[in-house]
Design a protein around this motif. Structure first.
Motif, PDB file in Angstrom:
ATOM      1  N   THR A 257       0.837  -1.195   0.000  1.00  0.00           N
ATOM      2  CA  THR A 257       0.000   0.000   0.000  1.00  0.00           C
ATOM      3  C   THR A 257       0.872   1.246   0.000  1.00  0.00           C
ATOM      4  OG1 THR A 257      -1.774  -1.163   1.146  1.00  0.00           O
ATOM      5  CG2 THR A 257      -1.804   1.229   1.259  1.00  0.00           C
ATOM      6  N   GLN A 258       1.909   1.271   0.820  1.00  0.00           N
ATOM      7  CA  GLN A 258       2.811   2.424   0.863  1.00  0.00           C
ATOM      8  C   GLN A 258       3.543   2.593  -0.469  1.00  0.00           C
ATOM      9  OE1 GLN A 258       5.337   1.819   4.253  1.00  0.00           O
ATOM     10  NE2 GLN A 258       3.735   2.327   5.716  1.00  0.00           N
ATOM     11  N   ALA A 259       3.966   1.497  -1.069  1.00  0.00           N
ATOM     12  CA  ALA A 259       4.652   1.565  -2.362  1.00  0.00           C
ATOM     13  C   ALA A 259       3.735   2.152  -3.429  1.00  0.00           C
ATOM     14  CB  ALA A 259       5.139   0.180  -2.784  1.00  0.00           C
ATOM     15  N   MET A 260       2.480   1.766  -3.425  1.00  0.00           N
ATOM     16  CA  MET A 260       1.540   2.292  -4.420  1.00  0.00           C
ATOM     17  C   MET A 260       1.298   3.777  -4.211  1.00  0.00           C
ATOM     18  SD  MET A 260       1.040  -0.043  -6.536  1.00  0.00           S
ATOM     19  CE  MET A 260      -0.181   0.783  -7.528  1.00  0.00           C
ATOM     20  N   ARG A 261       1.246   4.215  -2.951  1.00  0.00           N
ATOM     21  CA  ARG A 261       1.080   5.650  -2.693  1.00  0.00           C
ATOM     22  C   ARG A 261       2.265   6.435  -3.234  1.00  0.00           C
ATOM     23  NH1 ARG A 261      -0.844   4.606   3.257  1.00  0.00           N
ATOM     24  NH2 ARG A 261      -3.036   4.194   2.882  1.00  0.00           N
ATOM     25  N   MET A 262       3.479   5.900  -3.046  1.00  0.00           N
ATOM     26  CA  MET A 262       4.674   6.579  -3.561  1.00  0.00           C
ATOM     27  C   MET A 262       4.677   6.594  -5.081  1.00  0.00           C
ATOM     28  SD  MET A 262       7.809   5.578  -1.011  1.00  0.00           S
ATOM     29  CE  MET A 262       7.656   3.824  -1.230  1.00  0.00           C
ATOM     30  N   LEU A 263       4.294   5.488  -5.706  1.00  0.00           N
ATOM     31  CA  LEU A 263       4.289   5.411  -7.159  1.00  0.00           C
ATOM     32  C   LEU A 263       3.269   6.351  -7.779  1.00  0.00           C
ATOM     33  CD1 LEU A 263       4.780   1.610  -7.736  1.00  0.00           C
ATOM     34  CD2 LEU A 263       6.326   3.431  -8.433  1.00  0.00           C
TER      35      LEU A 263
ATOM     36  N   SER B 187       6.742  10.931 -10.963  1.00  0.00           N
ATOM     37  CA  SER B 187       6.562  11.540 -12.287  1.00  0.00           C
ATOM     38  C   SER B 187       6.642  10.505 -13.408  1.00  0.00           C
ATOM     39  CB  SER B 187       7.616  12.622 -12.518  1.00  0.00           C
ATOM     40  OG  SER B 187       8.913  12.053 -12.467  1.00  0.00           O
ATOM     41  N   SER B 188       7.301   9.354 -13.153  1.00  0.00           N
ATOM     42  CA  SER B 188       7.449   8.356 -14.215  1.00  0.00           C
ATOM     43  C   SER B 188       6.153   7.592 -14.488  1.00  0.00           C
ATOM     44  CB  SER B 188       8.559   7.366 -13.863  1.00  0.00           C
ATOM     45  OG  SER B 188       8.230   6.667 -12.685  1.00  0.00           O
ATOM     46  N   VAL B 189       5.263   7.521 -13.518  1.00  0.00           N
ATOM     47  CA  VAL B 189       3.997   6.812 -13.735  1.00  0.00           C
ATOM     48  C   VAL B 189       2.791   7.676 -13.408  1.00  0.00           C
ATOM     49  CG1 VAL B 189       4.903   4.494 -13.407  1.00  0.00           C
ATOM     50  CG2 VAL B 189       4.057   5.741 -11.434  1.00  0.00           C
ATOM     51  N   GLN B 190       3.000   8.944 -13.085  1.00  0.00           N
ATOM     52  CA  GLN B 190       1.895   9.804 -12.687  1.00  0.00           C
ATOM     53  C   GLN B 190       0.846   9.878 -13.784  1.00  0.00           C
ATOM     54  OE1 GLN B 190       3.170  13.628 -11.421  1.00  0.00           O
ATOM     55  NE2 GLN B 190       1.344  13.969 -10.205  1.00  0.00           N
ATOM     56  N   GLY B 191      -0.371   9.696 -13.419  1.00  0.00           N
ATOM     57  CA  GLY B 191      -1.459   9.731 -14.379  1.00  0.00           C
ATOM     58  C   GLY B 191      -1.688   8.405 -15.075  1.00  0.00           C
ATOM     59  N   GLU B 192      -0.716   7.512 -15.003  1.00  0.00           N
ATOM     60  CA  GLU B 192      -0.849   6.223 -15.667  1.00  0.00           C
ATOM     61  C   GLU B 192      -1.420   5.160 -14.740  1.00  0.00           C
ATOM     62  OE1 GLU B 192       2.814   5.088 -17.551  1.00  0.00           O
ATOM     63  OE2 GLU B 192       3.242   7.152 -18.078  1.00  0.00           O
ATOM     64  N   VAL B 193      -1.355   5.400 -13.439  1.00  0.00           N
ATOM     65  CA  VAL B 193      -1.847   4.436 -12.460  1.00  0.00           C
ATOM     66  C   VAL B 193      -3.141   4.994 -11.879  1.00  0.00           C
ATOM     67  CG1 VAL B 193      -1.334   3.177 -10.350  1.00  0.00           C
ATOM     68  CG2 VAL B 193       0.502   3.698 -11.941  1.00  0.00           C
ATOM     69  N   ALA B 194      -4.259   4.655 -12.512  1.00  0.00           N
ATOM     70  CA  ALA B 194      -5.574   5.088 -12.046  1.00  0.00           C
ATOM     71  C   ALA B 194      -6.060   4.077 -11.020  1.00  0.00           C
ATOM     72  CB  ALA B 194      -6.543   5.190 -13.205  1.00  0.00           C
ATOM     73  N   LEU B 195      -5.850   4.376  -9.764  1.00  0.00           N
ATOM     74  CA  LEU B 195      -6.054   3.418  -8.701  1.00  0.00           C
ATOM     75  C   LEU B 195      -6.660   4.130  -7.507  1.00  0.00           C
ATOM     76  CD1 LEU B 195      -4.925   0.649  -7.245  1.00  0.00           C
ATOM     77  CD2 LEU B 195      -3.021   2.126  -6.671  1.00  0.00           C
ATOM     78  N   SER B 196      -7.628   3.494  -6.868  1.00  0.00           N
ATOM     79  CA  SER B 196      -8.169   4.047  -5.630  1.00  0.00           C
ATOM     80  C   SER B 196      -8.595   2.907  -4.717  1.00  0.00           C
ATOM     81  CB  SER B 196      -9.351   4.975  -5.918  1.00  0.00           C
ATOM     82  OG  SER B 196     -10.410   4.252  -6.502  1.00  0.00           O
ATOM     83  N   ALA B 197      -8.381   3.112  -3.447  1.00  0.00           N
ATOM     84  CA  ALA B 197      -8.798   2.121  -2.451  1.00  0.00           C
ATOM     85  C   ALA B 197     -10.315   2.172  -2.329  1.00  0.00           C
ATOM     86  CB  ALA B 197      -8.143   2.419  -1.114  1.00  0.00           C
ATOM     87  N   ILE B 198     -10.912   1.031  -2.029  1.00  0.00           N
ATOM     88  CA  ILE B 198     -12.363   1.033  -1.835  1.00  0.00           C
ATOM     89  C   ILE B 198     -12.666   1.450  -0.402  1.00  0.00           C
ATOM     90  CG2 ILE B 198     -12.704  -0.746  -3.583  1.00  0.00           C
ATOM     91  CD1 ILE B 198     -13.415  -2.688  -1.285  1.00  0.00           C
ATOM     92  N   THR B 199     -13.869   1.907  -0.202  1.00  0.00           N
ATOM     93  CA  THR B 199     -14.309   2.306   1.132  1.00  0.00           C
ATOM     94  C   THR B 199     -14.955   1.116   1.835  1.00  0.00           C
ATOM     95  OG1 THR B 199     -16.499   2.949   0.357  1.00  0.00           O
ATOM     96  CG2 THR B 199     -14.770   4.654   0.324  1.00  0.00           C
ATOM     97  N   GLU B 200     -15.173   1.286   3.108  1.00  0.00           N
ATOM     98  CA  GLU B 200     -15.841   0.228   3.871  1.00  0.00           C
ATOM     99  C   GLU B 200     -17.248   0.000   3.325  1.00  0.00           C
ATOM    100  OE1 GLU B 200     -16.896  -0.967   8.503  1.00  0.00           O
ATOM    101  OE2 GLU B 200     -15.934   0.954   8.076  1.00  0.00           O
TER     102      GLU B 200
END
Length: 123
Positions: free
Chosen positions: A21-27, A31-44
């Motif tokens: 989870t921390q690695a994905m937040r950093m990624l 700038s090398s993947v910004q905008g290319e990783v469309a990802l969001s955690a789901i809510t409860e």
């Protein structure tokens, strides 16, 4: 390039769920993947809405490669381990039936997030 992908995949999979989870937040901020990783955690609430389907898909999934693996079915806050991505970013997981699909969105367990990163890296 292929060897770099394999090394990254090995290192990513050796992380625990919190480390991934921390690695994905950093990624996502990189700038090398910004905008290319469309990802969001789901809510409860989203987890509760799809709980039976998500448990069916991910219930027997190991959360890490460690000697004493934790299974998704035993996790306390299950929604913290599931992310939403457009299904086009995880075609390999869709073909292996390792995601839950709903209206063009793939629900991916944190262990399989490496697929999202590798897709962005290859692009």
């Amino acid at each position: 390039l292929r060897q770099e992908e394999l090394l990254f995949k090995h290192r990513f999979n050796s992380l625990d769920a919190e480390g991934r989870t921390q690695a994905m937040r950093m990624l996502q901020g990189s700038s090398s993947v910004q905008g290319e990783v469309a990802l969001s955690a789901i809510t409860e609430e989203e987890y509760e809405e799809h709980a039976s389907a998500l448990d069916q898909v991910f219930g027997q999934t190991k959360m890490s490669d460690s000697q004493s693996p934790e299974y998704f079915k035993d996790a306390l806050k299950k929604w913290t381990h599931i992310y939403k991505v457009p299904f086009e970013q995880v075609i390999d997981l869709v073909s292996q039936r390792r995601v839950y699909l709903k209206k063009g969105t793939a629900f991916v367990i944190s262990r399989d997030l490496v697929s999202v990163v590798l897709t962005a890296f290859r692009a």
